[in-house]
Every structure is written in C-alpha cells, then in structure tokens.
Enzyme design. Structure first.
Site, mmCIF file in Angstrom:
data_model
loop_
_atom_site.group_PDB
_atom_site.id
_atom_site.type_symbol
_atom_site.label_atom_id
_atom_site.label_comp_id
_atom_site.label_asym_id
_atom_site.label_seq_id
_atom_site.Cartn_x
_atom_site.Cartn_y
_atom_site.Cartn_z
ATOM 1 N N GLU A 194 -6.925 -99.765 93.486
ATOM 2 C CA GLU A 194 -7.488 -100.896 92.908
ATOM 3 C C GLU A 194 -6.738 -102.361 93.287
ATOM 4 O O GLU A 194 -5.536 -102.286 93.653
ATOM 5 C CB GLU A 194 -7.810 -100.474 91.514
ATOM 6 C CG GLU A 194 -6.369 -100.394 90.798
ATOM 7 C CD GLU A 194 -5.905 -101.313 89.622
ATOM 8 O OE1 GLU A 194 -6.553 -102.386 89.763
ATOM 9 O OE2 GLU A 194 -5.488 -100.835 88.657
ATOM 10 N N LYS A 218 -11.673 -110.958 87.844
ATOM 11 C CA LYS A 218 -11.244 -109.633 87.411
ATOM 12 C C LYS A 218 -12.737 -108.906 87.398
ATOM 13 O O LYS A 218 -13.243 -108.999 86.580
ATOM 14 C CB LYS A 218 -10.619 -109.666 86.204
ATOM 15 C CG LYS A 218 -10.296 -108.248 85.605
ATOM 16 C CD LYS A 218 -9.374 -108.614 84.417
ATOM 17 C CE LYS A 218 -9.337 -107.195 83.875
ATOM 18 N NZ LYS A 218 -8.455 -107.400 82.435
ATOM 19 N N VAL A 244 -10.459 -100.741 87.645
ATOM 20 C CA VAL A 244 -10.695 -99.234 87.711
ATOM 21 C C VAL A 244 -12.238 -98.993 87.960
ATOM 22 O O VAL A 244 -12.513 -98.263 88.605
ATOM 23 C CB VAL A 244 -9.934 -98.136 86.652
ATOM 24 C CG1 VAL A 244 -10.419 -96.934 86.388
ATOM 25 C CG2 VAL A 244 -8.449 -98.406 86.638
ATOM 26 N N ASP A 249 -12.822 -103.766 71.551
ATOM 27 C CA ASP A 249 -12.429 -104.027 72.859
ATOM 28 C C ASP A 249 -11.929 -102.560 73.572
ATOM 29 O O ASP A 249 -11.067 -101.946 73.265
ATOM 30 C CB ASP A 249 -10.977 -104.807 72.879
ATOM 31 C CG ASP A 249 -10.545 -105.199 74.200
ATOM 32 O OD1 ASP A 249 -11.284 -104.590 75.392
ATOM 33 O OD2 ASP A 249 -9.902 -106.212 74.556
ATOM 34 N N SER A 297 -11.970 -100.501 76.997
ATOM 35 C CA SER A 297 -11.776 -101.272 78.400
ATOM 36 C C SER A 297 -13.167 -100.254 79.170
ATOM 37 O O SER A 297 -13.455 -99.015 78.786
ATOM 38 C CB SER A 297 -10.727 -100.449 79.251
ATOM 39 O OG SER A 297 -10.922 -100.634 80.754
ATOM 40 N N ASP A 326 -12.889 -99.012 81.760
ATOM 41 C CA ASP A 326 -12.423 -97.857 82.564
ATOM 42 C C ASP A 326 -12.913 -96.514 82.049
ATOM 43 O O ASP A 326 -13.257 -95.712 82.892
ATOM 44 C CB ASP A 326 -10.889 -98.037 82.535
ATOM 45 C CG ASP A 326 -10.197 -99.062 83.138
ATOM 46 O OD1 ASP A 326 -10.992 -100.001 83.735
ATOM 47 O OD2 ASP A 326 -9.204 -98.999 83.118
ATOM 48 N N LYS A 375 -2.450 -97.377 79.539
ATOM 49 C CA LYS A 375 -1.532 -98.295 79.121
ATOM 50 C C LYS A 375 -0.825 -98.197 77.795
ATOM 51 O O LYS A 375 -1.774 -98.077 76.946
ATOM 52 C CB LYS A 375 -1.874 -99.614 79.564
ATOM 53 C CG LYS A 375 -2.138 -99.979 81.188
ATOM 54 C CD LYS A 375 -2.277 -101.440 81.312
ATOM 55 C CE LYS A 375 -3.628 -101.581 81.536
ATOM 56 N NZ LYS A 375 -4.469 -101.130 82.813
HETATM 57 N N1 PSU Z 1 -2.743 -100.613 85.812
HETATM 58 C C1 PSU Z 1 -1.651 -101.294 85.993
HETATM 59 N N2 PSU Z 1 -1.913 -102.646 85.790
HETATM 60 C C2 PSU Z 1 -3.172 -103.204 85.814
HETATM 61 C C3 PSU Z 1 -4.137 -102.335 85.552
HETATM 62 C C4 PSU Z 1 -4.053 -100.826 85.764
HETATM 63 O O1 PSU Z 1 -0.574 -100.679 86.122
HETATM 64 O O2 PSU Z 1 -3.128 -104.314 85.683
HETATM 65 C C5 PSU Z 1 -5.346 -102.992 85.517
HETATM 66 C C6 PSU Z 1 -6.340 -101.891 86.174
HETATM 67 O O3 PSU Z 1 -7.645 -102.656 86.983
HETATM 68 C C7 PSU Z 1 -7.442 -101.569 84.822
HETATM 69 C C8 PSU Z 1 -7.329 -102.837 84.012
HETATM 70 O O4 PSU Z 1 -8.870 -101.240 85.124
HETATM 71 O O5 PSU Z 1 -5.952 -103.060 83.958
HETATM 72 C C9 PSU Z 1 -7.766 -102.526 82.687
HETATM 73 O O6 PSU Z 1 -8.056 -103.929 82.209
HETATM 74 P P1 PSU Z 1 -9.065 -103.935 80.690
HETATM 75 O O7 PSU Z 1 -7.975 -103.343 79.926
HETATM 76 O O8 PSU Z 1 -9.085 -105.424 80.458
HETATM 77 O O9 PSU Z 1 -10.194 -103.253 80.947
HETATM 78 MN MN MN Z 2 -11.521 -105.302 77.329
#
Ligand code: PSU
Ligand code: MN
Length: 322
Positions: free
Chosen positions: A37, A100, A120, A156, A158, A160, A177
């Site tokens: 990604e 994004k 993702v 919130d 994701s 993903d 994360k």
């Molecule tokens: N893994 C990392 N750094 C990142 C991401 C993943 O080490 O920045 C990204 C991926 O693209 C994942 C996104 O889909 O963070 C998740 O963002 P959000 O929580 O806004 O859905």
């Molecule tokens: Mn989000």
C-alpha cells in the site's frame, strides 16, 4: 437512439488499473506477487523515511522470490506496480496535496488529478481486481479507542476491517496499530468473519512492540503453516480476507512502557487539538514520532520491511505448496 433510457457502461475498477511492466509479466507467468500500500508512504512516514521504507519493502519482497507491486493513484489511474521514479514522486509530493484513498474515497481520488495514497481497503480492492492474493502493510487500521463508548462516541472504525470482511486477500501486518483499541479490533474482526493468526507468538503483536497483551485467535509456527491456512480459507470462497500478524524484530522494537506513554500522551493531545476523521491516524503517528524522538519511526520502518519479507515468503509458499 435517444439516450434517456440507455444505461452507461459500468466503469469497472479493473478498467482503471494500469499494471506496472514487471507486474504484468508476473501475472501473465503466474508468478507470486505481493501488493504494497502507499498511504504509509504519503501519510504514515515523513520524507525520506517514507521513500526508504517503500524501496526497502519492495526489495524485501524481491529477496523472498516474489514480485512487488506498490499501489497508488495518479491522475485518475489506479497504478498497480509503481516504477522507481513514480515511487520517488509519490514520496516527495507536497504534503497536503495528496489524498488518502479508501473504499469511501476511491471515486473521489480517481476523479481528481495528482497523487493519492491507497490505504489497506483501496489496496485490497485493487489486489482482488487483478487477482493478487497477498498484500503487506505496516499495521492495519481498526477500532479507535473510545470510539464506541463515552458520552460522545466517535464511531471511528477504520475501513480496513470492513474490507477484510468482504475482500478475499491475505493481509500481512504487525498487528493493528497500537494507537487503537487492539482488543476491540480483534473482536470486531472475529464478528465479521475474518481469520486472524500470528506467526510464532500466542499474542497479537503490538505494532511498535512485539506484543500487545491481546491473545491471538490462532497461532502458527511459520510462514508455510500460515500459507496452508490461507490456501484453505481462500479456496473455501468465503469472500473474506485473512489477517496474518508478524511481530517486528526485537532490535528495533520500542520499549513497551515508552510506547504506551507516548501513545497515551498523543491520544490526549489529539483530543485537545480536536483531531478527527481520516486525519486522526496520520496525526497520532506523527505525534508519537515526536514524543519518542524518532524511535517509533525506526520501529515502523523495520516492521514494514519485515512484513513485506513475510508476505513475499507467503506468496511464494501459496504459489508452490498446492
Ligand atoms: N501502516 C503503517 N502506517 C500507516 C498505515 C498502515 O505502518 O500509515 C495506513 C494504512 O494505509 C491503513 C491506514 O489503511 O493507515 C489506516 O488509516 P485509518 O485509521 O484512517 O483507516
Ligand atoms: Mn477513521
């Protein structure tokens, strides 16, 4: 014929995809491919760390014997397999000019000129559209802390995790994360029918650390065993992805207390600053980097490259052990 009843042809996602040369050859030859990604390049890490990790992840995939395909959006095209110059352009594009792209913002990103990093979810969609089954990221997104409780739940969660529930691609990561509610994220994946397994540990990795304190729903000893389960899961046609977690190497892991303190402080700061929506994750990662004096960046780079290597090995095992 006058057109008012004529439906426009559906613009399939596949028609928007432009394959890199090496990827096109690998697809034609049935060789193993790993999708990578690009939001971690555009929003997850600063320059030049982002470029180093992007090239490092690609070479780790190659060393495993698979072909690397970094995915991003540029001028209305969904690029599957960036060239070296494109990777550099993406990594150096001015922050704030880059979108994004997730499932919900894919149409918008494809309608705009310039670059967009694929998260993702968008990367999984692209991988499925071209028939690539293995994908590596750093840490997946998930259920944010407090998103379902408290006086004003943010909801919130994701995209993903929803994508994992609907798109049959194997995602290799170092756990959700650590800024998230890891326990809730793993529960949510179970609810949504996504198998989660960890290679070589009974616990879900903690992204910056080797362990999150949350039990892994399943454990396998090595990549070969993960590939066998992945093969079974994909062959059953369950229309869901699978999450394979790999702890980062000890040498670059953050000390658990250091990670915890930085994350808690970053979460407090995000609330004070009123950070919300898709800016939340990038903001928190950047704040944790400041608070750890850059150590979290080192951990993040190491785990991404480590995941890419694991994904390469998994793709090779999937292609050979049939
Ligand atoms: N893994 C990392 N750094 C990142 C991401 C993943 O080490 O920045 C990204 C991926 O693209 C994942 C996104 O889909 O963070 C998740 O963002 P959000 O929580 O806004 O859905
Ligand atoms: Mn989000």
């Amino acid at each position: 014929m006058s057109g008012w009843l004529t439906l426009r042809d559906r613009q399939a996602l596949r028609d928007r995809i432009v394959l890199g040369e090496e990827v096109a050859d690998a697809l034609a030859g049935g060789r193993p491919i790993v999708a990578l990604e690009s939001t971690l390049i555009t929003h997850g890490l600063p320059y030049p760390d982002n470029l180093e990790v992007a090239t490092g992840a690609e070479s780790a995939v190659r060393k495993s014997g698979a072909v690397a395909a970094t995915v991003a959006i540029h001028n209305g095209e969904l690029l599957f397999g960036l060239g070296g110059d494109q990777l550099e352009e993406l990594a150096t594009a001015a922050a704030g000019t880059i979108a994004k792209a997730s499932r919900s913002t894919l149409a918008a990103a494809l309608s705009t000129s310039g670059w967009a990093g694929t998260t993702v979810s968008a990367t999984m969609m692209a991988a499925r559209a071209v028939g690539v089954q293995v994908f590596a990221t750093g840490g997946i997104g998930g259920v944010h802390r407090g998103s379902l409780g408290g006086p004003t739940p943010s909801f919130d969660i994701s995209s993903d995790v929803e994508e994992l529930a609907r798109t049959p691609v194997v995602v290799v990561c170092a756990g959700p994360k650590a800024i998230l509610d890891v326990r809730a994220t793993i529960e949510y994946l179970e609810t949504r029918g996504v198998p989660v397994l960890t290679i070589g540990s009974g616990e879900i990795p903690g992204f910056f650390t080797r362990s999150s304190g949350v039990a892994s729903p399943a454990t396998v000893p090595d990549v070969r065993a993960a590939a066998r389960l992945a093969r079974m899961h994909l062959d059953l046609g369950l229309d869901a992805g699978m999450l394979v977690c790999v702890p980062l190497p000890e040498a670059d892991a953050l000390a658990p207390e250091k990670a915890r303190d930085a994350i808690n402080r970053a979460l407090d700061d995000a609330e004070i600053h009123g950070v919300s929506g898709s800016a939340t994750t990038p903001w928190l990662l950047a704040r944790v980097a400041e608070l750890t004096g850059g150590d979290s960046i080192r951990a993040n780079k190491t785990l991404i490259v480590n995941n890419a290597r694991g994904a390469g090995e998994l793709a090779v095992a999937l292609a050979t052990d049939r």
